[in-house]
Design a protein around this motif. Structure first.
Motif, PDB file in Angstrom:
ATOM      1  N   ARG A 170      15.737   1.427  -8.884  1.00  0.00           N
ATOM      2  CA  ARG A 170      14.582   0.829  -8.199  1.00  0.00           C
ATOM      3  C   ARG A 170      13.763   1.952  -7.609  1.00  0.00           C
ATOM      4  O   ARG A 170      14.283   2.785  -6.893  1.00  0.00           O
ATOM      5  CB  ARG A 170      15.022  -0.125  -7.093  1.00  0.00           C
ATOM      6  N   ARG A 171      12.494   1.982  -7.927  1.00  0.00           N
ATOM      7  CA  ARG A 171      11.567   2.968  -7.363  1.00  0.00           C
ATOM      8  C   ARG A 171      10.450   2.218  -6.668  1.00  0.00           C
ATOM      9  O   ARG A 171      10.106   1.111  -7.045  1.00  0.00           O
ATOM     10  CB  ARG A 171      11.012   3.859  -8.457  1.00  0.00           C
ATOM     11  N   ARG A 172       9.870   2.869  -5.651  1.00  0.00           N
ATOM     12  CA  ARG A 172       8.799   2.238  -4.881  1.00  0.00           C
ATOM     13  C   ARG A 172       7.441   2.770  -5.318  1.00  0.00           C
ATOM     14  O   ARG A 172       7.287   3.952  -5.598  1.00  0.00           O
ATOM     15  CB  ARG A 172       8.993   2.491  -3.399  1.00  0.00           C
ATOM     16  N   GLY A 173       6.485   1.872  -5.360  1.00  0.00           N
ATOM     17  CA  GLY A 173       5.112   2.228  -5.668  1.00  0.00           C
ATOM     18  C   GLY A 173       4.189   1.510  -4.702  1.00  0.00           C
ATOM     19  O   GLY A 173       4.632   0.685  -3.896  1.00  0.00           O
ATOM     20  N   SER A 174       2.909   1.823  -4.781  1.00  0.00           N
ATOM     21  CA  SER A 174       1.933   1.151  -3.920  1.00  0.00           C
ATOM     22  C   SER A 174       0.605   1.025  -4.646  1.00  0.00           C
ATOM     23  O   SER A 174       0.283   1.811  -5.534  1.00  0.00           O
ATOM     24  CB  SER A 174       1.749   1.914  -2.610  1.00  0.00           C
ATOM     25  N   VAL A 175      -0.139   0.016  -4.242  1.00  0.00           N
ATOM     26  CA  VAL A 175      -1.482  -0.201  -4.768  1.00  0.00           C
ATOM     27  C   VAL A 175      -2.406  -0.380  -3.570  1.00  0.00           C
ATOM     28  O   VAL A 175      -2.096  -1.118  -2.642  1.00  0.00           O
ATOM     29  CB  VAL A 175      -1.537  -1.395  -5.756  1.00  0.00           C
ATOM     30  N   HIS A 176      -3.530   0.349  -3.578  1.00  0.00           N
ATOM     31  CA  HIS A 176      -4.497   0.335  -2.476  1.00  0.00           C
ATOM     32  C   HIS A 176      -5.743  -0.403  -2.946  1.00  0.00           C
ATOM     33  O   HIS A 176      -6.265  -0.112  -4.013  1.00  0.00           O
ATOM     34  CB  HIS A 176      -4.876   1.766  -2.080  1.00  0.00           C
ATOM     35  N   LEU A 177      -6.214  -1.329  -2.115  1.00  0.00           N
ATOM     36  CA  LEU A 177      -7.420  -2.093  -2.426  1.00  0.00           C
ATOM     37  C   LEU A 177      -8.416  -1.969  -1.288  1.00  0.00           C
ATOM     38  O   LEU A 177      -8.039  -1.950  -0.119  1.00  0.00           O
ATOM     39  CB  LEU A 177      -7.098  -3.571  -2.624  1.00  0.00           C
ATOM     40  N   LEU A 178      -9.666  -1.856  -1.655  1.00  0.00           N
ATOM     41  CA  LEU A 178     -10.767  -1.879  -0.703  1.00  0.00           C
ATOM     42  C   LEU A 178     -11.579  -3.118  -1.050  1.00  0.00           C
ATOM     43  O   LEU A 178     -12.231  -3.159  -2.094  1.00  0.00           O
ATOM     44  CB  LEU A 178     -11.611  -0.613  -0.811  1.00  0.00           C
ATOM     45  N   GLY A 179     -11.469  -4.136  -0.235  1.00  0.00           N
ATOM     46  CA  GLY A 179     -12.000  -5.440  -0.612  1.00  0.00           C
ATOM     47  C   GLY A 179     -11.100  -6.005  -1.693  1.00  0.00           C
ATOM     48  O   GLY A 179      -9.892  -6.121  -1.508  1.00  0.00           O
ATOM     49  N   HIS A 180     -11.669  -6.311  -2.853  1.00  0.00           N
ATOM     50  CA  HIS A 180     -10.869  -6.783  -3.989  1.00  0.00           C
ATOM     51  C   HIS A 180     -10.798  -5.742  -5.095  1.00  0.00           C
ATOM     52  O   HIS A 180     -10.356  -6.038  -6.199  1.00  0.00           O
ATOM     53  CB  HIS A 180     -11.459  -8.079  -4.552  1.00  0.00           C
ATOM     54  N   ARG A 181     -11.219  -4.528  -4.803  1.00  0.00           N
ATOM     55  CA  ARG A 181     -11.265  -3.474  -5.810  1.00  0.00           C
ATOM     56  C   ARG A 181     -10.093  -2.517  -5.613  1.00  0.00           C
ATOM     57  O   ARG A 181      -9.863  -2.007  -4.529  1.00  0.00           O
ATOM     58  CB  ARG A 181     -12.584  -2.716  -5.699  1.00  0.00           C
ATOM     59  N   VAL A 182      -9.353  -2.276  -6.689  1.00  0.00           N
ATOM     60  CA  VAL A 182      -8.241  -1.323  -6.649  1.00  0.00           C
ATOM     61  C   VAL A 182      -8.819   0.084  -6.570  1.00  0.00           C
ATOM     62  O   VAL A 182      -9.645   0.474  -7.394  1.00  0.00           O
ATOM     63  CB  VAL A 182      -7.345  -1.461  -7.895  1.00  0.00           C
ATOM     64  N   THR A 183      -8.406   0.838  -5.560  1.00  0.00           N
ATOM     65  CA  THR A 183      -8.897   2.204  -5.394  1.00  0.00           C
ATOM     66  C   THR A 183      -7.850   3.240  -5.774  1.00  0.00           C
ATOM     67  O   THR A 183      -8.203   4.352  -6.149  1.00  0.00           O
ATOM     68  CB  THR A 183      -9.348   2.465  -3.946  1.00  0.00           C
ATOM     69  N   MET A 184      -6.566   2.877  -5.671  1.00  0.00           N
ATOM     70  CA  MET A 184      -5.512   3.817  -6.043  1.00  0.00           C
ATOM     71  C   MET A 184      -4.232   3.045  -6.335  1.00  0.00           C
ATOM     72  O   MET A 184      -3.935   2.055  -5.668  1.00  0.00           O
ATOM     73  CB  MET A 184      -5.257   4.828  -4.921  1.00  0.00           C
ATOM     74  N   LEU A 185      -3.512   3.516  -7.327  1.00  0.00           N
ATOM     75  CA  LEU A 185      -2.235   2.923  -7.672  1.00  0.00           C
ATOM     76  C   LEU A 185      -1.234   4.057  -7.797  1.00  0.00           C
ATOM     77  O   LEU A 185      -1.449   4.989  -8.571  1.00  0.00           O
ATOM     78  CB  LEU A 185      -2.348   2.152  -8.987  1.00  0.00           C
ATOM     79  N   ASN A 186      -0.169   4.000  -7.025  1.00  0.00           N
ATOM     80  CA  ASN A 186       0.837   5.053  -6.996  1.00  0.00           C
ATOM     81  C   ASN A 186       2.103   4.547  -7.681  1.00  0.00           C
ATOM     82  O   ASN A 186       2.739   3.616  -7.211  1.00  0.00           O
ATOM     83  CB  ASN A 186       1.134   5.428  -5.539  1.00  0.00           C
ATOM     84  N   VAL A 187       2.434   5.180  -8.812  1.00  0.00           N
ATOM     85  CA  VAL A 187       3.650   4.856  -9.547  1.00  0.00           C
ATOM     86  C   VAL A 187       4.428   6.153  -9.697  1.00  0.00           C
ATOM     87  O   VAL A 187       4.154   6.946 -10.590  1.00  0.00           O
ATOM     88  CB  VAL A 187       3.341   4.247 -10.932  1.00  0.00           C
ATOM     89  N   GLY A 188       5.372   6.388  -8.777  1.00  0.00           N
ATOM     90  CA  GLY A 188       6.189   7.595  -8.831  1.00  0.00           C
ATOM     91  C   GLY A 188       5.365   8.844  -8.656  1.00  0.00           C
ATOM     92  O   GLY A 188       4.597   8.965  -7.714  1.00  0.00           O
ATOM     93  N   LEU A 189       5.493   9.758  -9.585  1.00  0.00           N
ATOM     94  CA  LEU A 189       4.769  11.019  -9.516  1.00  0.00           C
ATOM     95  C   LEU A 189       3.345  10.889 -10.043  1.00  0.00           C
ATOM     96  O   LEU A 189       2.565  11.825  -9.963  1.00  0.00           O
ATOM     97  CB  LEU A 189       5.509  12.093 -10.316  1.00  0.00           C
TER      98      LEU A 189
END
Length: 107
Positions: free
Chosen positions: A78-97
């Motif tokens: 199991r690895r952790r990731g994150s997704v950043h949204l500004l309003g409804h727009r994805v600004t960054m998606l972090n998947v591992g490295l």
């Protein structure tokens, strides 16, 4: 007093619908990225980690959200990731490295 209660309920209803729409945009981006990278999105869901007000490119105040999720690259971990949204727009998606930065679309 009744007007105040109605305004609060209306605001909470708007926040709930807005959060639902943003969450769907986030999970769609995560699924697309995991599929493209051969990763497995675990539990098929994302969870809200952070919520705050932030200005967008037009200078308007919008809700900035960060959702966390777990994925597996081998099927045994199991690895952790994150997704950043500004309003409804994805600004960054972090998947591992790997970071997927966006100007409105994912790379």
């Amino acid at each position: 007093m009744d007007i105040v209660i109605l305004l609060v309920l209306g605001g909470l209803t708007w926040l709930w619908f807005d959060s639902f729409t943003a969450r769907e945009a986030g999970i769609q981006a995560v699924r697309k990225t995991c599929e493209a990278d051969g990763l497995q999105l675990l539990d098929e869901t994302i969870a809200l980690s952070s919520l705050r007000l932030k200005r967008n490119e037009d200078g308007r105040m919008v809700l900035a959200r960060v959702y966390s999720f777990e994925y597996s690259d081998t099927g045994d971990n199991r690895r952790r990731g994150s997704v950043h949204l500004l309003g409804h727009r994805v600004t960054m998606l972090n998947v591992g490295l790997r970071l997927v930065a966006s100007n409105g679309r994912l790379h």
